[in-house]
Scaffold this motif. Structure first.
Motif, PDB file in Angstrom:
ATOM      1  N   VAL A  65      -7.509   4.965  11.366  1.00  0.00           N
ATOM      2  CA  VAL A  65      -6.682   4.269  10.551  1.00  0.00           C
ATOM      3  C   VAL A  65      -7.386   3.131   9.831  1.00  0.00           C
ATOM      4  N   ASN A  66      -7.682   2.241  10.880  1.00  0.00           N
ATOM      5  CA  ASN A  66      -8.684   0.978  10.309  1.00  0.00           C
ATOM      6  C   ASN A  66      -9.859   1.473   9.925  1.00  0.00           C
ATOM      7  N   ASP A  67     -10.647   2.275  10.596  1.00  0.00           N
ATOM      8  CA  ASP A  67     -11.929   2.515  10.061  1.00  0.00           C
ATOM      9  C   ASP A  67     -11.713   3.094   8.412  1.00  0.00           C
ATOM     10  N   PHE A  68     -10.697   4.133   8.327  1.00  0.00           N
ATOM     11  CA  PHE A  68     -10.367   4.531   7.024  1.00  0.00           C
ATOM     12  C   PHE A  68     -10.009   3.491   5.745  1.00  0.00           C
ATOM     13  N   LEU A  69      -9.289   2.495   6.575  1.00  0.00           N
ATOM     14  CA  LEU A  69      -8.834   1.342   5.545  1.00  0.00           C
ATOM     15  C   LEU A  69     -10.188   0.287   5.148  1.00  0.00           C
TER      16      LEU A  69
END
Length: 219
Positions: A65-69
């Protein structure tokens, strides 16, 4: 301009990937970049509403999720793809989108604001329209223009080879990509012409239980 295509399947190059690649290929023919982001097949916890993202500016769980954000703010558009699991979106993409949209909102990043998005669904047989509706709800609560095709964005097949035989489904993906490209080009032209973004208001939240209690007391 670049569109980020999110593969919400546990299979990196399965049916959902095959549909997204049809979108990606057509986008690139239209002069729009296309990057594929696979959420992976490791467990993704759901949102625990801890609101740590307000301070951290990212989700408290440091995973895909943080990789995406970290890259979402640089994208101009999005396509979220999911297989159908029990007539609904996969548990992984649901947890992923719950946390991504919530963390981005509370962090005040506005990575999705007025950026076009679309949902793509793959299934062996049924549950496609329910999954399609489910994914679109993330867009319509986030001031995201929803890009449509000439049919609902879905493909059928139990394996990638079968998806490639769904000629109508693949055509739907291509039309979706061209509509996405057209919208992005129109948006860019509008910005260059000086068309301002819509006026924004502060959010208003109504607690219906509280309002009903007040009404009941008055009557």
């Amino acid at each position: 301009m670049k569109v980020l295509l999110i593969n919400g399947s546990p299979h990196e190059k399965g049916c959902t990937y095959t549909a997204l690649m049809e979108v990606a290929t057509t986008l690139e023919k239209e002069g729009i970049g296309a990057d594929l982001f696979w959420i992976g097949n490791k467990p993704l916890p759901g949102c625990i509403a801890c609101k740590s993202c307000v301070e951290k500016k990212q989700c408290v769980f440091n995973d895909r999720v943080n990789d995406f954000l970290a890259i979402a703010a640089n994208a101009d558009g999005f396509v979220f793809g999911s297989p159908v699991h029990y007539a609904a979106a996969s548990g992984a993409i649901t947890s992923f989108m719950d946390r991504a949209f919530y963390a981005d909102l509370l962090a005040g990043q506005q990575s999705f604001y007025l950026k076009p998005a679309a949902a793509v669904v793959s299934a062996r047989r049924a549950g496609t329209t329910a999954t399609f509706d489910q994914l679109n709800k993330y867009f319509t609560i986030s001031e995201i223009p929803v890009i449509s095709s000439r049919y609902w964005n879905m493909v059928y097949g139990a394996a990638p080879e079968e998806v490639k035989q769904d000629l109508e489904g693949l055509q739907t993906m291509r039309v979706l990509a061209r509509n996405m490209a057209w919208f992005l080009k129109c948006k860019e032209a509008g910005i260059k012409a000086g068309v301002p973004f819509p006026e924004r208001e502060e959010n208003i939240f109504t607690n219906f239980i509280r309002e009903w209690s007040k009404f009941s007391m008055q009557t």
